[in-house]
Design a protein around this motif. Sequence first.
Motif, PDB file in Angstrom:
ATOM      1  N   LEU A  81      -8.761-100.308  50.157  1.00  0.00           N
ATOM      2  CA  LEU A  81      -8.531 -98.863  50.228  1.00  0.00           C
ATOM      3  C   LEU A  81      -9.749 -98.100  49.730  1.00  0.00           C
ATOM      4  O   LEU A  81     -10.601 -98.629  49.017  1.00  0.00           O
ATOM      5  N   SER A  82      -9.813 -96.834  50.131  1.00  0.00           N
ATOM      6  CA  SER A  82     -10.830 -95.906  49.652  1.00  0.00           C
ATOM      7  C   SER A  82     -10.130 -94.730  48.991  1.00  0.00           C
ATOM      8  O   SER A  82      -9.033 -94.326  49.396  1.00  0.00           O
ATOM      9  N   GLN A  83     -10.779 -94.174  47.956  1.00  0.00           N
ATOM     10  CA  GLN A  83     -10.213 -93.070  47.191  1.00  0.00           C
ATOM     11  C   GLN A  83     -11.258 -91.989  46.961  1.00  0.00           C
ATOM     12  O   GLN A  83     -12.462 -92.259  46.960  1.00  0.00           O
ATOM     13  N   GLN A  84     -10.757 -90.812  46.702  1.00  0.00           N
ATOM     14  CA  GLN A  84     -11.597 -89.753  46.149  1.00  0.00           C
ATOM     15  C   GLN A  84     -10.739 -88.938  45.205  1.00  0.00           C
ATOM     16  O   GLN A  84      -9.512 -88.909  45.318  1.00  0.00           O
ATOM     17  N   GLY A  85     -11.379 -88.299  44.235  1.00  0.00           N
ATOM     18  CA  GLY A  85     -10.617 -87.514  43.284  1.00  0.00           C
ATOM     19  C   GLY A  85     -11.464 -87.066  42.121  1.00  0.00           C
ATOM     20  O   GLY A  85     -12.682 -86.873  42.244  1.00  0.00           O
ATOM     21  N   GLN A  86     -10.816 -86.932  40.966  1.00  0.00           N
ATOM     22  CA  GLN A  86     -11.493 -86.472  39.760  1.00  0.00           C
ATOM     23  C   GLN A  86     -11.117 -87.370  38.586  1.00  0.00           C
ATOM     24  O   GLN A  86      -9.988 -87.848  38.489  1.00  0.00           O
ATOM     25  N   PHE A  87     -12.087 -87.557  37.690  1.00  0.00           N
ATOM     26  CA  PHE A  87     -11.891 -88.407  36.523  1.00  0.00           C
ATOM     27  C   PHE A  87     -12.319 -87.622  35.282  1.00  0.00           C
ATOM     28  O   PHE A  87     -13.403 -87.024  35.256  1.00  0.00           O
ATOM     29  N   PRO A 250       2.735 -93.689  48.767  1.00  0.00           N
ATOM     30  CA  PRO A 250       2.178 -92.384  48.405  1.00  0.00           C
ATOM     31  C   PRO A 250       0.662 -92.370  48.630  1.00  0.00           C
ATOM     32  O   PRO A 250      -0.009 -93.393  48.472  1.00  0.00           O
ATOM     33  N   LEU A 251       0.134 -91.212  48.948  1.00  0.00           N
ATOM     34  CA  LEU A 251      -1.313 -91.072  49.106  1.00  0.00           C
ATOM     35  C   LEU A 251      -1.974 -90.424  47.890  1.00  0.00           C
ATOM     36  O   LEU A 251      -3.193 -90.537  47.720  1.00  0.00           O
ATOM     37  N   GLU A 252      -1.191 -89.750  47.064  1.00  0.00           N
ATOM     38  CA  GLU A 252      -1.782 -89.074  45.910  1.00  0.00           C
ATOM     39  C   GLU A 252      -1.084 -89.482  44.618  1.00  0.00           C
ATOM     40  O   GLU A 252       0.102 -89.828  44.613  1.00  0.00           O
ATOM     41  N   GLY A 253      -1.857 -89.419  43.520  1.00  0.00           N
ATOM     42  CA  GLY A 253      -1.291 -89.766  42.227  1.00  0.00           C
ATOM     43  C   GLY A 253      -2.163 -89.290  41.086  1.00  0.00           C
ATOM     44  O   GLY A 253      -3.322 -88.899  41.283  1.00  0.00           O
ATOM     45  N   GLU A 254      -1.605 -89.322  39.890  1.00  0.00           N
ATOM     46  CA  GLU A 254      -2.336 -88.982  38.677  1.00  0.00           C
ATOM     47  C   GLU A 254      -1.788 -89.819  37.525  1.00  0.00           C
ATOM     48  O   GLU A 254      -0.620 -90.213  37.521  1.00  0.00           O
ATOM     49  N   TYR A 266      -6.222 -88.363  32.916  1.00  0.00           N
ATOM     50  CA  TYR A 266      -7.628 -88.728  33.061  1.00  0.00           C
ATOM     51  C   TYR A 266      -7.988 -89.106  34.494  1.00  0.00           C
ATOM     52  O   TYR A 266      -9.170 -89.265  34.820  1.00  0.00           O
ATOM     53  N   PHE A 267      -6.979 -89.247  35.364  1.00  0.00           N
ATOM     54  CA  PHE A 267      -7.229 -89.645  36.749  1.00  0.00           C
ATOM     55  C   PHE A 267      -6.379 -88.802  37.682  1.00  0.00           C
ATOM     56  O   PHE A 267      -5.172 -88.672  37.486  1.00  0.00           O
ATOM     57  N   LYS A 268      -7.021 -88.217  38.681  1.00  0.00           N
ATOM     58  CA  LYS A 268      -6.328 -87.544  39.783  1.00  0.00           C
ATOM     59  C   LYS A 268      -6.996 -88.035  41.063  1.00  0.00           C
ATOM     60  O   LYS A 268      -8.197 -87.806  41.257  1.00  0.00           O
ATOM     61  N   GLY A 269      -6.237 -88.722  41.912  1.00  0.00           N
ATOM     62  CA  GLY A 269      -6.880 -89.301  43.076  1.00  0.00           C
ATOM     63  C   GLY A 269      -6.028 -89.293  44.322  1.00  0.00           C
ATOM     64  O   GLY A 269      -4.804 -89.157  44.262  1.00  0.00           O
TER      65      GLY A 269
END
Length: 280
Positions: A81-87, A250-254, A266-269
């Motif tokens: 899988l590939s992800q993008q988000g904020q850390f 699901p495609l999104e999580g935190e 600390y993780f939103k992706g």
Amino acid sequence: MKWIAMMSVFIIVCLGLAVLYGRYRWQSNTDSLRAKLISEQRSIKPAVYDPKEIAGLPDPVQRFFKTVLKDGQAIVAAVKLSQQGQFNLNEMEDKWNPFTATQLVATHRLGFDWDARIQMAPGLNAFVHDAYLLGEGSLHASLLGLFTVANIHGAPENNQGELLRFFAETTWYPTALLPSQGVSWEAIDHNSARATLTDGATTVSLVFRFNAEGAIATIRAEARYRDKLTAMPWSGRFWDYTVRNGMLIPLEGEVGWEYPEGIRLYFKGKVTEIHYEFAS
């Protein structure tokens, strides 16, 4: 002036070569780690999901499997899988840094490698491997792939933390939560249940809470080790469900740590791509 200009060009070229070398060295390490992850795989039995195996499980767990899996669903053997988000790397306040990542997951033998690029400043990335392989967790962080800033490997506390991560992320590969795949379930109430997984010398448990449709809404561990001395409640939530290869995921999580004053994320992706290999 000409000499200064030549020196400036020389420095820029050297920096560019250093950055390219750092990327090359990091990618070589990634390729080696993932080759080892795949080479250690075992056969998966059964190869397909039979609804009969969930008979006797707590009601919300039965509802979950009926919601996210179809009869005869092939058991997931590997995930890319590939992800993008904020850390958020700051423990005291919200300072979010954008990231991109790829991840390889193997379900037998249990393991994963998360290979991320976290932007610390324009043009400056932290390269991060967060992994679980052959019963051992590891974390390696490096600036530009050249300068190591963290390297943790094999401590029992880290093994526990990384196996908990694998367990929480089964929401992306839900066949790994079946009893036939080594997971035991215990009833809590009509919307939640506790799941337990053992890999080698490490045993972990998570409380899964399900939404009105039956899919996973949240996960929570009573204690996940942040380091050798500190274990804290750890939790996350998932949303934006969609069907991929017959499975509802699901495609999104935190995810974050629970402090007395509340959760600090600390993780939103978001999963941007996901591909499966199935048992055969």
